[in-house]
Design an enzyme around this catalytic site. Sequence first.
Site, PDB file in Angstrom:
ATOM      1  CE  LYS A   1      -3.845  -9.302  24.930  1.00  0.00           C
ATOM      2  NZ  LYS A   1      -3.573  -8.282  23.904  1.00  0.00           N
TER       3      LYS A   1
ATOM      4  CG  ASP B   1      -4.395  -4.733  23.455  1.00  0.00           C
ATOM      5  OD1 ASP B   1      -3.438  -4.369  24.165  1.00  0.00           O
ATOM      6  OD2 ASP B   1      -4.726  -5.929  23.325  1.00  0.00           O
TER       7      ASP B   1
HETATM    8  N1  LIG Z   1       1.861  -3.665  19.140  1.00  0.00           N
HETATM    9  C1  LIG Z   1       1.067  -4.275  19.985  1.00  0.00           C
HETATM   10  O1  LIG Z   1       0.857  -3.850  21.129  1.00  0.00           O
HETATM   11  C2  LIG Z   1       0.345  -5.527  19.536  1.00  0.00           C
HETATM   12  C3  LIG Z   1      -0.875  -5.908  20.137  1.00  0.00           C
HETATM   13  C4  LIG Z   1      -1.517  -7.064  19.661  1.00  0.00           C
HETATM   14  C5  LIG Z   1      -0.926  -7.820  18.644  1.00  0.00           C
HETATM   15  N2  LIG Z   1       0.261  -7.418  18.101  1.00  0.00           N
HETATM   16  C6  LIG Z   1       0.878  -8.190  17.000  1.00  0.00           C
HETATM   17  O2  LIG Z   1      -0.061  -8.302  15.958  1.00  0.00           O
HETATM   18  C7  LIG Z   1       0.089  -9.543  15.278  1.00  0.00           C
HETATM   19  C8  LIG Z   1      -1.259 -10.252  15.241  1.00  0.00           C
HETATM   20  O3  LIG Z   1      -1.639 -10.581  16.566  1.00  0.00           O
HETATM   21  P1  LIG Z   1      -3.120 -11.126  16.921  1.00  0.00           P
HETATM   22  O4  LIG Z   1      -3.149 -11.339  18.376  1.00  0.00           O
HETATM   23  O5  LIG Z   1      -4.170 -10.286  16.281  1.00  0.00           O
HETATM   24  O6  LIG Z   1      -3.076 -12.548  16.178  1.00  0.00           O
HETATM   25  P2  LIG Z   1      -4.293 -13.483  15.748  1.00  0.00           P
HETATM   26  O7  LIG Z   1      -5.507 -13.207  16.560  1.00  0.00           O
HETATM   27  O8  LIG Z   1      -3.725 -14.860  15.688  1.00  0.00           O
HETATM   28  O9  LIG Z   1      -4.617 -13.017  14.221  1.00  0.00           O
HETATM   29  C9  LIG Z   1      -3.704 -13.227  13.189  1.00  0.00           C
HETATM   30  C10 LIG Z   1      -4.191 -12.544  11.909  1.00  0.00           C
HETATM   31  O10 LIG Z   1      -3.186 -12.727  10.894  1.00  0.00           O
HETATM   32  C11 LIG Z   1      -3.778 -13.349   9.746  1.00  0.00           C
HETATM   33  N3  LIG Z   1      -2.827 -14.208   9.078  1.00  0.00           N
HETATM   34  C12 LIG Z   1      -2.060 -15.180   9.642  1.00  0.00           C
HETATM   35  N4  LIG Z   1      -1.313 -15.788   8.691  1.00  0.00           N
HETATM   36  C13 LIG Z   1      -1.629 -15.196   7.502  1.00  0.00           C
HETATM   37  C14 LIG Z   1      -1.204 -15.373   6.148  1.00  0.00           C
HETATM   38  N5  LIG Z   1      -0.305 -16.307   5.829  1.00  0.00           N
HETATM   39  N6  LIG Z   1      -1.735 -14.568   5.198  1.00  0.00           N
HETATM   40  C15 LIG Z   1      -2.640 -13.637   5.519  1.00  0.00           C
HETATM   41  N7  LIG Z   1      -3.097 -13.417   6.778  1.00  0.00           N
HETATM   42  C16 LIG Z   1      -2.592 -14.194   7.751  1.00  0.00           C
HETATM   43  C17 LIG Z   1      -4.955 -14.123  10.301  1.00  0.00           C
HETATM   44  O11 LIG Z   1      -5.860 -14.398   9.245  1.00  0.00           O
HETATM   45  P3  LIG Z   1      -6.944 -15.601   9.393  1.00  0.00           P
HETATM   46  O12 LIG Z   1      -8.100 -15.028  10.160  1.00  0.00           O
HETATM   47  O13 LIG Z   1      -7.273 -15.941   7.989  1.00  0.00           O
HETATM   48  O14 LIG Z   1      -6.245 -16.722  10.123  1.00  0.00           O
HETATM   49  C18 LIG Z   1      -5.493 -13.127  11.336  1.00  0.00           C
HETATM   50  O15 LIG Z   1      -6.216 -12.099  10.698  1.00  0.00           O
HETATM   51  C19 LIG Z   1       1.179 -10.299  16.045  1.00  0.00           C
HETATM   52  O16 LIG Z   1       2.401 -10.111  15.383  1.00  0.00           O
HETATM   53  C20 LIG Z   1       1.213  -9.625  17.401  1.00  0.00           C
HETATM   54  O17 LIG Z   1       2.490  -9.689  18.011  1.00  0.00           O
HETATM   55  C21 LIG Z   1       0.895  -6.292  18.510  1.00  0.00           C
END
Ligand SMILES: NC(=O)c1ccc[n+]([C@@H]2O[C@H](COP(=O)([O-])OP(=O)(O)OC[C@H]3O[C@@H](n4cnc5c(N)ncnc54)[C@H](OP(=O)(O)O)[C@@H]3O)[C@@H](O)[C@H]2O)c1
Length: 268
Positions: free
Chosen positions: A59, A96
């Site tokens: 992305k 999104d």
């Molecule tokens: N429904 C939909 O259409 C849709 C769209 C997008 C994403 N999603 C889902 O949303 C989730 C996140 O996706 P993303 O793309 O935003 O991922 P990302 O950019 O990798 O961000 C992950 C987030 O989770 C936090 N995190 C990870 N491990 C953690 C822990 N142990 N304790 C607390 N916080 C933690 C990270 O914090 P740090 O900054 O501290 O690392 C960061 O804020 C995924 O499950 C994805 O499948 C769904």
Amino acid sequence: MGWPVMHSRSPMLHNYWFRQHNLAGTYVPLAIRPEGLAAALRALHPLGFAGCNLTIPHKEQALTIVDEVDNVARRIGAISCVIVGPDGSLAGTNNDCYGFVHAIRQEEPSWRADAGPIVVLGAGGGSRAVCYGLAQEGAREIRLVNRTLERAQAIADEFGGPIRALAWDERHDALEGASMVVNTTSQGMVGQAELDIRLDRLPKSSLAADIVYIPLETPFLAEARRRGNRTVNGLGMLLQQARPAWKAWFGVEPEVTAELRQMVEKTI
Ligand SMILES: NC(=O)c1ccc[n+]([C@@H]2O[C@H](COP(=O)([O-])OP(=O)(O)OC[C@H]3O[C@@H](n4cnc5c(N)ncnc54)[C@H](OP(=O)(O)O)[C@@H]3O)[C@@H](O)[C@H]2O)c1
């Protein structure tokens, strides 16, 4: 296009709409390594594609490849959808935040972003789209809590307006008086630990939303539902974000029907 991509529910949902609209097309998952993204995007036109969606990890990189980036994608800092022009040019947008806002609206028609403080947990890619959408919808206060405070602060500095970054330790207290809480962290997703948060300060009238959709009901949402909060899971966001892509590719606005939702739910 993604890497990995074969787990994606998108082919199922787009191919449902091809059948519904009697269009002779197909949506295929393309497993593209990061180093192959530019060549793959440039191949869309000669191969006859109308466009594509992008998922992890493409992305952000796509911003440097496409010919045109619209304002939403530029502000969010990520492209989720590419539209191929008749001359082969590539335009990037991000659906999104549309997906998130419209999923909430479809499931909670009386929801208003300006009803009270909103707590957003997480400051990754999903959070950027959610925060942008909420701010556009008129949210007056967004308490953005992230494990790594700097990432939340960076979003607050960039987007400005109603967003205030808070440290991860403050997540329980941040729920005080909130009208809505949204989990955008990957916690609670299959294979990950549960989101570690106490909900005792969350008003019973608050809406709890999660953007994670595997499982459909995360432990965080289950706990919120048990204590009487209304909940919205992440599947609606996935389904809704696909609608504006169709408008851009084919000039058609497909519906997220109950049948479509059930079909995808059965696979989760
Ligand atoms: N429904 C939909 O259409 C849709 C769209 C997008 C994403 N999603 C889902 O949303 C989730 C996140 O996706 P993303 O793309 O935003 O991922 P990302 O950019 O990798 O961000 C992950 C987030 O989770 C936090 N995190 C990870 N491990 C953690 C822990 N142990 N304790 C607390 N916080 C933690 C990270 O914090 P740090 O900054 O501290 O690392 C960061 O804020 C995924 O499950 C994805 O499948 C769904």
